[in-house]
Design a protein around this motif. Structure first.
Motif, mmCIF file in Angstrom:
data_model
loop_
_atom_site.group_PDB
_atom_site.id
_atom_site.type_symbol
_atom_site.label_atom_id
_atom_site.label_comp_id
_atom_site.label_asym_id
_atom_site.label_seq_id
_atom_site.Cartn_x
_atom_site.Cartn_y
_atom_site.Cartn_z
ATOM 1 N N PRO A 4 0.849 -1.204 0.000
ATOM 2 C CA PRO A 4 0.000 0.000 0.000
ATOM 3 C C PRO A 4 0.876 1.242 0.000
ATOM 4 N N LEU A 5 0.329 2.313 -0.541
ATOM 5 C CA LEU A 5 1.085 3.556 -0.681
ATOM 6 C C LEU A 5 1.487 4.123 0.686
ATOM 7 N N SER A 6 2.765 4.469 0.810
ATOM 8 C CA SER A 6 3.215 5.161 2.034
ATOM 9 C C SER A 6 3.452 6.612 1.670
ATOM 10 N N TYR A 7 2.765 7.500 2.357
ATOM 11 C CA TYR A 7 2.769 8.912 1.968
ATOM 12 C C TYR A 7 3.701 9.715 2.874
ATOM 13 N N PHE A 8 4.800 10.208 2.287
ATOM 14 C CA PHE A 8 5.768 11.022 3.034
ATOM 15 C C PHE A 8 5.958 12.376 2.360
ATOM 16 N N ASP A 9 4.856 12.936 1.877
ATOM 17 C CA ASP A 9 4.948 14.263 1.247
ATOM 18 C C ASP A 9 3.949 15.199 1.929
ATOM 19 N N ASN A 10 3.930 15.097 3.247
ATOM 20 C CA ASN A 10 2.928 15.858 4.008
ATOM 21 C C ASN A 10 3.193 17.356 4.080
ATOM 22 N N ALA A 11 4.394 17.790 3.676
ATOM 23 C CA ALA A 11 4.623 19.241 3.595
ATOM 24 C C ALA A 11 3.935 19.796 2.344
ATOM 25 N N ALA A 12 3.673 18.926 1.371
ATOM 26 C CA ALA A 12 2.979 19.377 0.154
ATOM 27 C C ALA A 12 1.479 19.464 0.410
ATOM 28 N N THR A 13 0.941 18.393 0.946
ATOM 29 C CA THR A 13 -0.459 18.397 1.374
ATOM 30 C C THR A 13 -0.683 17.187 2.267
ATOM 31 N N THR A 14 -1.810 17.182 2.968
ATOM 32 C CA THR A 14 -2.084 16.076 3.883
ATOM 33 C C THR A 14 -3.425 15.440 3.530
ATOM 34 N N LYS A 15 -3.575 14.200 3.972
ATOM 35 C CA LYS A 15 -4.834 13.506 3.696
ATOM 36 C C LYS A 15 -5.933 14.106 4.580
ATOM 37 N N PRO A 16 -7.029 14.562 3.973
ATOM 38 C CA PRO A 16 -8.078 15.179 4.793
ATOM 39 C C PRO A 16 -8.636 14.213 5.834
#
Ligand SMILES: Cc1ncc(COP(=O)(O)O)c(C=O)c1O
Length: 393
Positions: A4-16
């Motif tokens: 599953p996708l691991s999201y490490f770009d939270n400075a760009a945007t975050t999951k609502p």
């Protein structure tokens, strides 16, 4: 099987974050209409703004101006009628481009390579730039840097303001606190850590709120001038019908996450430390430099540059392992020119095209950090094997 996708770009945007739909279901009335639905929306909008204001130590709903992005919030402040704007070379494009496009008198303060403003060198420059008394001065600074993670020292910023107040009683401070919210406590109250700040730009999509909600926190609007013209909404400062449901969602998310900072911050710090530990041997052998300040940085933010690296390629390697990272600023897209922030920090040429940013969030799991660490080590080891050791000495 693809992980599953691991999201490490939270400075760009975050999951609502999930917001119970019943909270906002009936907020579609126009708050400018006197009908029953409009009146209800208007009151709920006021309450949501009040909740947001109070989270930042401000007293009233009128201290929150709703716009569509932090970019717009910053533009609203910068475009007003200042005699002098004092800023840095480390700003987000929202500030940088506005300063470049405007015909304003701008002073750019020097910074250290760790991204902190160089106060001893700045003070004489400010003194020189104040060519007459009572100039209308704006100090506009990015508080937590989106590319390199450095967090400015509040005491230093307050000192800059004091230096300006010597010759003018019209000095205002604007901070871009977009990356700070949800990570660093922020209070503009009289006794808060940012008590000296007059305006602050924030953006809900950076803290698990809905996209399209930028907010300008403002203690006093008297110096601000509208960018757009139309109806009388928000005192005419930002005409156009407000998005009551979106602002209510933003307020709900903010109220949910900020009280959890005490537990969230150590967790994100621990994640960042684990990623930094993977980087350390590569820093020691000269393949990698950490960008920004090593200590005084945003808790969720790891940024580094790889010698002779290519950000696009590195991001692609992470992508192929179902991990999202980025190169620095989401707003720079795929531009070929090196980042102005890295240039301002005097990053050596061989590192400039190899910038990588790994940013976690309150939703990041321990397992995901383990994955990103493993993939990061593999990518750097492979890159190290591809270049001549003599290139690193
Ligand atoms: C520090 C900083 N300021 C401003 C912005 C612009 O925010 P928005 O996307 O809401 O315009 C961003 C977004 O990347 C940012 O990171």
């Amino acid at each position: 099987m693809t992980p599953p996708l691991s999201y490490f770009d939270n400075a760009a945007t975050t999951k609502p974050m999930y917001v119970p739909p019943h909270l906002t279901a009936d907020l579609w009335g126009n708050p400018g209409s006197p009908d029953q639905l409009g009146t209800h929306s208007k009151e709920q909008l006021r309450l949501a703004k009040l909740q947001i204001a109070q989270q930042f130590g401000l007293p009233g709903a009128e201290n929150v101006i709703e716009v569509c992005s932090a970019t717009e919030a910053s533009n609203l402040v910068l475009a007003s009628n200042w005699d002098l704007i004092v800023s840095t070379g480390l700003e987000h494009e929202a500030t940088l481009r506005t300063l470049q496009k405007g015909k304003k008198n701008v002073l750019i303060l020097p910074n250290y390579s760790n991204g902190l403003i160089n106060i001893p060198e700045s003070l004489p420059l400010i003194e020189k730039a104040l060519t007459r008394d009572n100039m209308k001065i704006l100090l506009s600074v990015i508080y937590a840097n989106n590319e390199i993670g450095t967090v400015q020292t509040p005491g230093d910023l307050a000192q800059l303001k004091r230096a300006m107040l010597i010759r003018s009683n019209v000095v205002r401070v604007h901070l871009d606190i977009v990356q700070a919210v949800g990570h660093i406590p922020v209070s503009l109250a009289e006794r808060g850590n940012l008590f000296f700040v007059d305006y602050a730009s924030i953006s809900a999509h950076k803290w698990h709120g809905p996209p399209g909600v930028g907010l300008l926190l403002s203690k006093d609007h008297s110096m601000l001038q509208p960018l757009m013209f139309g109806g009388a909404q928000q005192g005419g400062l930002r005409p156009g019908a407000e998005h009551c449901a979106l602002v209510a969602q933003a307020a709900f998310v903010l109220q949910t996450i900020l009280p959890q900072l005490v537990t969230l911050v150590p967790r994100m710090q621990n994640y960042s430390r684990r990623i930094m530990t993977v980087l350390q041997p590569f820093v020691d052998n000269g393949l990698v430099i950490i960008t920004g300040h090593t200590q005084q940085r945003n808790v969720n933010h790891v940024s580094f540059c790889v010698a002779y690296g290519d950000s696009t390629q590195i991001i692609e390697q992470f992508n192929s392992c179902a991990i999202c990272v980025s190169s620095g600023s989401a707003c720079s897209g795929t531009k070929a020119t090196p980042s102005h922030v890295l240039l301002a920090c005097s990053v050596p040429a061989r590192f400039l095209r190899g910038a990588v940013r790994i940013t976690s969030s309150m939703q990041t799991s321990d397992y995901e950090v383990t994955r990103v660490c493993r993939v990061l080590r593999l990518i750097l080891t492979q890159h190290q094997n591809e270049i001549k050791p003599s290139a690193l000495s």
